[in-house]
Design a protein around this motif. Structure first.
Motif, mmCIF file in Angstrom:
data_model
loop_
_atom_site.group_PDB
_atom_site.id
_atom_site.type_symbol
_atom_site.label_atom_id
_atom_site.label_comp_id
_atom_site.label_asym_id
_atom_site.label_seq_id
_atom_site.Cartn_x
_atom_site.Cartn_y
_atom_site.Cartn_z
ATOM 1 N N ALA A 114 0.815 -1.219 0.000
ATOM 2 C CA ALA A 114 0.000 0.000 0.000
ATOM 3 C C ALA A 114 0.848 1.268 0.000
ATOM 4 N N ASN A 115 2.065 1.187 0.584
ATOM 5 C CA ASN A 115 2.889 2.398 0.692
ATOM 6 C C ASN A 115 3.812 2.609 -0.519
ATOM 7 N N THR A 116 3.606 1.871 -1.585
ATOM 8 C CA THR A 116 4.395 2.095 -2.801
ATOM 9 C C THR A 116 4.140 3.525 -3.302
ATOM 10 N N PRO A 117 5.198 4.335 -3.466
ATOM 11 C CA PRO A 117 4.990 5.718 -3.903
ATOM 12 C C PRO A 117 4.214 5.805 -5.228
ATOM 13 N N LYS A 118 3.262 6.728 -5.233
ATOM 14 C CA LYS A 118 2.419 6.905 -6.422
ATOM 15 C C LYS A 118 2.247 8.379 -6.704
ATOM 16 N N MET A 119 1.933 8.666 -7.947
ATOM 17 C CA MET A 119 1.704 10.048 -8.340
ATOM 18 C C MET A 119 0.606 10.073 -9.397
ATOM 19 N N ILE A 120 -0.232 11.105 -9.338
ATOM 20 C CA ILE A 120 -1.249 11.281 -10.372
ATOM 21 C C ILE A 120 -0.760 12.347 -11.344
ATOM 22 N N ILE A 121 -0.807 12.025 -12.620
ATOM 23 C CA ILE A 121 -0.473 13.001 -13.664
ATOM 24 C C ILE A 121 -1.717 13.306 -14.485
ATOM 25 N N GLY A 122 -2.046 14.604 -14.579
ATOM 26 C CA GLY A 122 -3.083 15.065 -15.506
ATOM 27 C C GLY A 122 -2.355 15.550 -16.750
ATOM 28 N N ASN A 123 -2.452 14.799 -17.840
ATOM 29 C CA ASN A 123 -1.694 15.136 -19.056
ATOM 30 C C ASN A 123 -2.551 15.933 -20.051
ATOM 31 N N LYS A 124 -1.903 16.493 -21.051
ATOM 32 C CA LYS A 124 -2.493 17.292 -22.135
ATOM 33 C C LYS A 124 -2.918 18.676 -21.646
ATOM 34 N N VAL A 125 -2.121 19.242 -20.732
ATOM 35 C CA VAL A 125 -2.449 20.554 -20.176
ATOM 36 C C VAL A 125 -2.356 21.652 -21.249
ATOM 37 N N ASP A 126 -1.735 21.342 -22.390
ATOM 38 C CA ASP A 126 -1.721 22.293 -23.520
ATOM 39 C C ASP A 126 -3.119 22.488 -24.101
ATOM 40 N N LEU A 127 -4.029 21.535 -23.847
ATOM 41 C CA LEU A 127 -5.408 21.647 -24.361
ATOM 42 C C LEU A 127 -6.318 22.305 -23.314
ATOM 43 N N ALA A 128 -5.850 23.392 -22.726
ATOM 44 C CA ALA A 128 -6.552 24.033 -21.615
ATOM 45 C C ALA A 128 -7.991 24.419 -21.976
ATOM 46 N N SER A 129 -8.222 24.835 -23.222
ATOM 47 C CA SER A 129 -9.572 25.277 -23.607
ATOM 48 C C SER A 129 -10.560 24.104 -23.654
ATOM 49 N N LYS A 130 -10.045 22.877 -23.687
ATOM 50 C CA LYS A 130 -10.918 21.700 -23.711
ATOM 51 C C LYS A 130 -10.965 20.995 -22.365
ATOM 52 N N ARG A 131 -10.375 21.616 -21.346
ATOM 53 C CA ARG A 131 -10.292 20.989 -20.030
ATOM 54 C C ARG A 131 -11.685 20.657 -19.486
ATOM 55 N N THR A 132 -11.847 19.442 -18.958
ATOM 56 C CA THR A 132 -13.097 19.071 -18.288
ATOM 57 C C THR A 132 -12.853 18.642 -16.852
ATOM 58 N N VAL A 133 -11.591 18.460 -16.472
ATOM 59 C CA VAL A 133 -11.258 18.077 -15.090
ATOM 60 C C VAL A 133 -10.497 19.242 -14.456
ATOM 61 N N THR A 134 -11.062 19.803 -13.380
ATOM 62 C CA THR A 134 -10.412 20.957 -12.755
ATOM 63 C C THR A 134 -9.208 20.508 -11.917
ATOM 64 N N GLN A 135 -8.298 21.452 -11.706
ATOM 65 C CA GLN A 135 -7.138 21.168 -10.857
ATOM 66 C C GLN A 135 -7.593 20.877 -9.425
ATOM 67 N N GLU A 136 -8.659 21.552 -9.013
ATOM 68 C CA GLU A 136 -9.160 21.361 -7.648
ATOM 69 C C GLU A 136 -9.649 19.934 -7.445
ATOM 70 N N ASP A 137 -10.404 19.425 -8.429
ATOM 71 C CA ASP A 137 -10.908 18.047 -8.325
ATOM 72 C C ASP A 137 -9.756 17.046 -8.304
ATOM 73 N N ALA A 138 -8.765 17.305 -9.123
ATOM 74 C CA ALA A 138 -7.625 16.383 -9.181
ATOM 75 C C ALA A 138 -6.828 16.434 -7.887
ATOM 76 N N GLN A 139 -6.641 17.659 -7.361
ATOM 77 C CA GLN A 139 -5.890 17.790 -6.112
ATOM 78 C C GLN A 139 -6.614 17.105 -4.963
ATOM 79 N N SER A 140 -7.941 17.229 -4.930
ATOM 80 C CA SER A 140 -8.642 16.601 -3.803
ATOM 81 C C SER A 140 -8.630 15.079 -3.926
ATOM 82 N N LEU A 141 -8.659 14.566 -5.144
ATOM 83 C CA LEU A 141 -8.508 13.110 -5.309
ATOM 84 C C LEU A 141 -7.118 12.674 -4.839
ATOM 85 N N ALA A 142 -6.096 13.423 -5.257
ATOM 86 C CA ALA A 142 -4.724 13.084 -4.854
ATOM 87 C C ALA A 142 -4.590 13.109 -3.327
ATOM 88 N N ASP A 143 -5.188 14.118 -2.696
ATOM 89 C CA ASP A 143 -5.133 14.220 -1.234
ATOM 90 C C ASP A 143 -5.820 13.017 -0.588
#
Ligand code: GDP
Length: 175
Positions: A114-143
């Motif tokens: 369970a303690n294996t280090p993990k990281m979430i990456i939100g990719n394709k940030v260059d497509l900002a105008s098409k974003r459907t997942v907010t940074q806030e939602d991703a950060q709270s999932l990561a937390d």
């Protein structure tokens, strides 16, 4: 023939997530500094080797790429074996791929400590105008999952190096 070891640590990292989120692209941007706009079918599993220096240590990274398609599910057990770090990737323009991070996370929990280090990456940030997942939602999932979170673009080379350095630093911390 005895070869002298030219690195201090060897880390096996896995890139996991739905098909088409950019796992192969992020890996190729990091290892070869290239980008291909076409979809690249990953047949089963492939890995690339690269080296980085962190905190005065030479780290060899074995980066494993896999297809998210269910038809490759049977490779999973051997794929996870011995992994020191997991990158869970979604596409910031694809809500479904973000929702599926939970599923990918659960799968890693069933194969690795369970303690294996993990990281979430939100990719394709260059497509900002098409974003459907907010940074806030991703950060709270990561937390909630207790993992780090970073946004990248394989296309525009945003945060690629930083992502792998952060992941490697998390593994080093545990040693
Ligand atoms: P994988 O199935 O997760 O390995 O995804 P791929 O690396 O094959 O990428 C799927 C598609 O998304 C390809 O057409 C890539 O060119 C594209 N892609 C990957 N990363 C990015 C990115 O950062 N920005 C943009 N705009 N497209 C990307």
């Amino acid at each position: 023939l005895k070869m002298e070891q030219d690195y201090d640590y060897l880390f096996k990292l896995l890139l996991i997530g739905d098909s088409n989120v950019g796992k192969t692209s992020v890996l190729l941007r990091y290892v070869e500094d290239t980008f291909n706009p076409e979809f690249q079918t990953t047949i089963g599993v492939d890995f690339k080797i690269t080296t980085l220096e962190l905190q005065g240590k030479v780290i060899k990274l074995q980066l494993w790429d896999t297809a998210g398609q269910d038809r490759f599910r049977n490779i999973v057990a051997s794929y996870y074996r011995g992994a020191q770090g997991i990158v869970l990737m979604y596409d910031i323009t694809n809500t479904e791929s973000f929702k599926n991070i939970n599923r990918w996370f659960e799968e890693t929990q069933s194969y690795l400590p369970a303690n294996t280090p993990k990281m979430i990456i939100g990719n394709k940030v260059d497509l900002a105008s098409k974003r459907t997942v907010t940074q806030e939602d991703a950060q709270s999932l990561a937390d909630r999952l207790g993992v780090k979170y970073i946004e990248t673009s394989a296309k525009n080379s945003v945060n690629i190096r930083k992502a792998f350095e952060t992941m490697s630093a998390s593994i080093l911390e545990k040693i």
